[in-house]
Design an enzyme around this catalytic site. Structure first.
Site, PDB file in Angstrom:
ATOM      1  N   GLU A 157       0.743  -1.949   0.510  1.00  0.00           N
ATOM      2  CA  GLU A 157      -0.098  -0.409  -0.119  1.00  0.00           C
ATOM      3  C   GLU A 157       1.122   0.863   0.352  1.00  0.00           C
ATOM      4  O   GLU A 157       2.045   1.679   0.608  1.00  0.00           O
ATOM      5  CB  GLU A 157      -0.655   0.208   1.055  1.00  0.00           C
ATOM      6  CG  GLU A 157      -2.431  -1.204   1.046  1.00  0.00           C
ATOM      7  CD  GLU A 157      -2.771  -1.008   2.042  1.00  0.00           C
ATOM      8  OE1 GLU A 157      -4.366  -1.292   2.392  1.00  0.00           O
ATOM      9  OE2 GLU A 157      -2.834  -0.745   3.137  1.00  0.00           O
ATOM     10  N   CYS A 170       2.954   8.176   1.750  1.00  0.00           N
ATOM     11  CA  CYS A 170       4.389   7.665   2.494  1.00  0.00           C
ATOM     12  C   CYS A 170       3.949   6.705   1.568  1.00  0.00           C
ATOM     13  O   CYS A 170       3.071   5.196   0.985  1.00  0.00           O
ATOM     14  CB  CYS A 170       2.686   7.255   3.078  1.00  0.00           C
ATOM     15  SG  CYS A 170       3.325   6.291   4.921  1.00  0.00           S
ATOM     16  N   CYS A 192       5.477  -6.689   7.012  1.00  0.00           N
ATOM     17  CA  CYS A 192       7.169  -6.192   7.650  1.00  0.00           C
ATOM     18  C   CYS A 192       7.634  -7.523   9.814  1.00  0.00           C
ATOM     19  O   CYS A 192       6.559  -8.335   9.509  1.00  0.00           O
ATOM     20  CB  CYS A 192       6.659  -4.746   8.690  1.00  0.00           C
ATOM     21  SG  CYS A 192       7.753  -4.655   9.534  1.00  0.00           S
ATOM     22  N   CYS A 235       5.819  -5.105  16.204  1.00  0.00           N
ATOM     23  CA  CYS A 235       4.666  -3.965  16.649  1.00  0.00           C
ATOM     24  C   CYS A 235       3.675  -3.924  17.341  1.00  0.00           C
ATOM     25  O   CYS A 235       3.022  -4.426  16.350  1.00  0.00           O
ATOM     26  CB  CYS A 235       5.646  -2.560  16.407  1.00  0.00           C
ATOM     27  SG  CYS A 235       6.996  -2.085  15.553  1.00  0.00           S
ATOM     28  N   CYS A 261       0.178  -2.556  15.690  1.00  0.00           N
ATOM     29  CA  CYS A 261       0.519  -2.310  14.404  1.00  0.00           C
ATOM     30  C   CYS A 261       0.403  -3.341  13.197  1.00  0.00           C
ATOM     31  O   CYS A 261       0.507  -4.336  13.492  1.00  0.00           O
ATOM     32  CB  CYS A 261       1.771  -2.011  14.240  1.00  0.00           C
ATOM     33  SG  CYS A 261       2.268  -1.508  12.188  1.00  0.00           S
ATOM     34  N   SER A 321      11.437   6.674   8.536  1.00  0.00           N
ATOM     35  CA  SER A 321      11.550   6.064   9.932  1.00  0.00           C
ATOM     36  C   SER A 321      11.817   4.625  10.404  1.00  0.00           C
ATOM     37  O   SER A 321      12.011   3.975   9.768  1.00  0.00           O
ATOM     38  CB  SER A 321       9.682   6.150  10.202  1.00  0.00           C
ATOM     39  OG  SER A 321       8.957   5.711  10.934  1.00  0.00           O
ATOM     40  N   CYS A 339      -1.363   5.443   9.538  1.00  0.00           N
ATOM     41  CA  CYS A 339      -0.689   5.252  10.159  1.00  0.00           C
ATOM     42  C   CYS A 339      -0.889   3.581  11.012  1.00  0.00           C
ATOM     43  O   CYS A 339      -1.733   3.939  12.105  1.00  0.00           O
ATOM     44  CB  CYS A 339       0.169   6.296  11.454  1.00  0.00           C
ATOM     45  SG  CYS A 339       1.122   7.296  11.311  1.00  0.00           S
TER      46      CYS A 339
HETATM   47  N1  SAH Z   1       8.660   0.944  10.307  1.00  0.00           N
HETATM   48  C1  SAH Z   1       9.265   1.606  10.765  1.00  0.00           C
HETATM   49  C2  SAH Z   1       8.198   2.937   9.503  1.00  0.00           C
HETATM   50  C3  SAH Z   1       6.846   2.383   9.314  1.00  0.00           C
HETATM   51  S1  SAH Z   1       5.575   2.386  10.238  1.00  0.00           S
HETATM   52  C4  SAH Z   1       8.862   2.573  11.882  1.00  0.00           C
HETATM   53  O1  SAH Z   1       8.136   1.386  12.813  1.00  0.00           O
HETATM   54  O2  SAH Z   1       8.870   3.258  12.217  1.00  0.00           O
HETATM   55  C5  SAH Z   1       5.377   4.214  10.528  1.00  0.00           C
HETATM   56  C6  SAH Z   1       4.686   4.152  11.866  1.00  0.00           C
HETATM   57  O3  SAH Z   1       3.015   4.800  12.532  1.00  0.00           O
HETATM   58  C7  SAH Z   1       5.775   4.241  13.263  1.00  0.00           C
HETATM   59  O4  SAH Z   1       6.155   4.981  13.658  1.00  0.00           O
HETATM   60  C8  SAH Z   1       4.957   3.064  13.822  1.00  0.00           C
HETATM   61  O5  SAH Z   1       4.944   2.948  15.255  1.00  0.00           O
HETATM   62  C9  SAH Z   1       3.757   3.585  13.519  1.00  0.00           C
HETATM   63  N2  SAH Z   1       2.064   3.292  14.196  1.00  0.00           N
HETATM   64  C10 SAH Z   1       2.350   1.656  13.405  1.00  0.00           C
HETATM   65  N3  SAH Z   1       0.867   1.843  14.028  1.00  0.00           N
HETATM   66  C11 SAH Z   1       0.321   2.147  14.491  1.00  0.00           C
HETATM   67  C12 SAH Z   1      -1.740   2.558  14.891  1.00  0.00           C
HETATM   68  N4  SAH Z   1      -2.224   1.719  14.918  1.00  0.00           N
HETATM   69  N5  SAH Z   1      -1.530   3.352  15.511  1.00  0.00           N
HETATM   70  C13 SAH Z   1      -0.580   4.678  15.232  1.00  0.00           C
HETATM   71  N6  SAH Z   1       0.213   4.859  14.821  1.00  0.00           N
HETATM   72  C14 SAH Z   1       0.873   3.174  14.280  1.00  0.00           C
HETATM   73 FE1  SF4 Z   2       7.057  -3.042  11.270  1.00  0.00          FE
HETATM   74 FE2  SF4 Z   2       4.674  -1.921  11.959  1.00  0.00          FE
HETATM   75 FE3  SF4 Z   2       6.602  -2.348  13.589  1.00  0.00          FE
HETATM   76 FE4  SF4 Z   2       6.979  -0.659  11.733  1.00  0.00          FE
HETATM   77  S1  SF4 Z   2       5.851  -0.111  13.764  1.00  0.00           S
HETATM   78  S2  SF4 Z   2       8.402  -1.553  12.296  1.00  0.00           S
HETATM   79  S3  SF4 Z   2       5.496  -1.378   9.903  1.00  0.00           S
HETATM   80  S4  SF4 Z   2       5.534  -4.240  13.072  1.00  0.00           S
END
Ligand code: SAH
Ligand code: SF4
Length: 419
Positions: free
Chosen positions: A116, A129, A136, A140, A143, A248, A392
């Protein structure tokens, strides 16, 4: 023992399936690489170099997708190029527009993997973006992308292809033609001011910024992300300034110095917690590279300064990381490491089955106030494109969502059959 696939799963990328017709896609290649493929196809070194310069400009500055449009290349040469090369774009499976103007695309690679891309316009800028991986490997917990398994790293072509496609859709290639300059049937290409044709009018751009914040962890696909961003930054092509690009990372400490040296874009770090206990839970890579190591790598990040601050992303999770004491500790850590920093507070964007809730607006306000009063900029990000799941952390392909829905339906049918 670490759980494989959870903390530091160095991805074993699946190989990209070559095109069935054997042609080479030029998108994503640097000028040097285009020279090399032209030589491999039979041009001598001098011709390859000249043609590569022309082709590079047509690809990335003018956005053409057809060799016939390359009017300063000899007419006879254009079919020769078309027989050996293509100018690709990711396939668009679905395009959605949010009621706030945010756009989301579900894209597909030539070997059928979905990923996406999101475009977020606001009053002063338009931010694309971009995804770096299909899925991934990091999990996290807040996420949605993290619930997908990694399918593969995106290639430089697929990363640059996202920017190309966005420019196509936004109608942002310079208008006008170079036809008046005539075609070059000799090899003495004059690389002078071909842009000065009377009808050539580079116009204002909607797409002004790029963030590597789509699907995937860019520092786990370092080489491809670096090569792609170099193409995006090249002054003869897309020419986006490194100051308008942000990478990021969730904290892949060993790659951060190289990111600064070899790419040199702005750095954003997904910090999200200030204690080992909480960060271990919500950003599991913390079990491998802890907060101190991460902040030291930030302090050492080449190019960070008060003019180019490091952004700390902090997702606001109710009763998890949003106490006053967390805000005070965040300030203390930033000061302890002497970091030129700003903090982006991101209200948690929920998704079905997510194990957390978003902090209350009052809590977020109070948290922001504590950080701000300590002299650190702490804007609260307005969620964008929530209605189309473009915010995000909501990126997870519709294909996967669908298969989950289908699975659920099958399960229900099965349960109903069992009575
Ligand atoms: N993998 C990289 C970049 C992609 S995520 C990283 O983790 O930095 C981009 C941003 O979105 C990150 O700061 C991530 O922590 C945030 N993010 C992920 N899931 C989210 C959610 N459900 N609500 C708000 N921010 C979120
Ligand atoms: Fe991967 Fe989502 Fe964690 Fe970024 S925030 S490293 S996309 S699992």
């Amino acid at each position: 023992m670490p759980i494989p696939g959870l903390i530091d799963p160095v991805p074993v990328p699946r190989e990209v399936t070559p095109r069935a017709d054997g042609r080479v896609d030029l998108i994503g290649l640097s000028r040097k690489q285009i020279t090399a493929v032209l030589e491999q196809a039979g041009l001598d070194a001098k011709a390859a170099k000249l043609r590569a310069k022309q082709v590079f400009h047509w690809l990335y500055h003018r956005g053409v997708t057809d060799f016939e449009a390359m009017t300063d290349i000899a007419k006879t040469m254009r079919p020769w190029l078309a027989a050996r090369f293509v100018i690709g774009r990711p396939d668009v499976v679905e395009a959605q527009v949010s009621n706030d103007g945010t756009r989301k695309w579900l894209l597909r690679t030539a070997d059928n993997h979905d990923f996406e891309m999101v475009f977020i316009p606001d009053a002063t800028r338009g931010t694309l973006c971009v995804s770096s991986q299909v899925g991934c490997t990091l999990n996290c917990r807040f996420c949605h992308t993290g619930t997908m398994r990694l399918v593969r790293n995106l290639t430089p072509g697929e990363i640059v292809g996202q920017v190309m496609l966005a420019r196509d859709v936004l109608g942002e290639w310079p208008r006008g033609s170079m036809a008046s300059l005539g075609s070059d049937d000799s090899l003495d290409f004059d690389d002078g001011d071909e842009d000065e044709g009377a009808d050539y009018t580079p116009d204002g751009r909607l797409l002004t910024n790029i963030v590597m914040m789509g699907m995937g962890e860019p520092l786990y696909n370092f080489d491809h992300v670096r090569d792609a961003l170099k193409v995006v930054m090249d002054g003869d092509g897309l020419a986006l300034s490194k100051r308008r690009i942000t990478l990021s990372t969730s904290g892949v400490v060993p790659m951060m110095a190289r990111a600064g040296e070899e790419i040199g874009v702005n750095l954003a770090v997904s910090l999200h917690a200030v204690t080992k206990e909480v960060r271990d839970e919500i950003v599991p890579i913390n079990r491998k590279y802890g907060i101190e190591e991460l902040l030291q790598a930030c302090a050492d990040y080449p190019g960070a300064s008060n003019a180019r601050r490091i952004t700390f992303e902090y997702v606001m999770l109710k009763d998890k990381n949003d106490r006053d004491s967390d805000a005070h500790e965040l300030v203390r850590l930033i000061k302890q490491y002497g970091l030129p920093a700003k903090v982006n507070l991101i209200p948690f964007n929920p998704w079905p089955g997510a194990p957390y809730e978003c902090s209350t607006p009052e809590r977020i306000k109070r948290f922001a106030g504590i950080v701000f009063d300590a002299g650190i900029s702490a804007p609260v990000r307005t969620p964008r494109g929530r209605d189309i799941d473009a915010a995000c952390g909501q990126l997870k392909t519709a294909a996967e969502r669908k298969s989950r829905a289908e699975l659920d339906r099958l399960l229900e049918e099965k349960q109903a059959a069992l009575g």
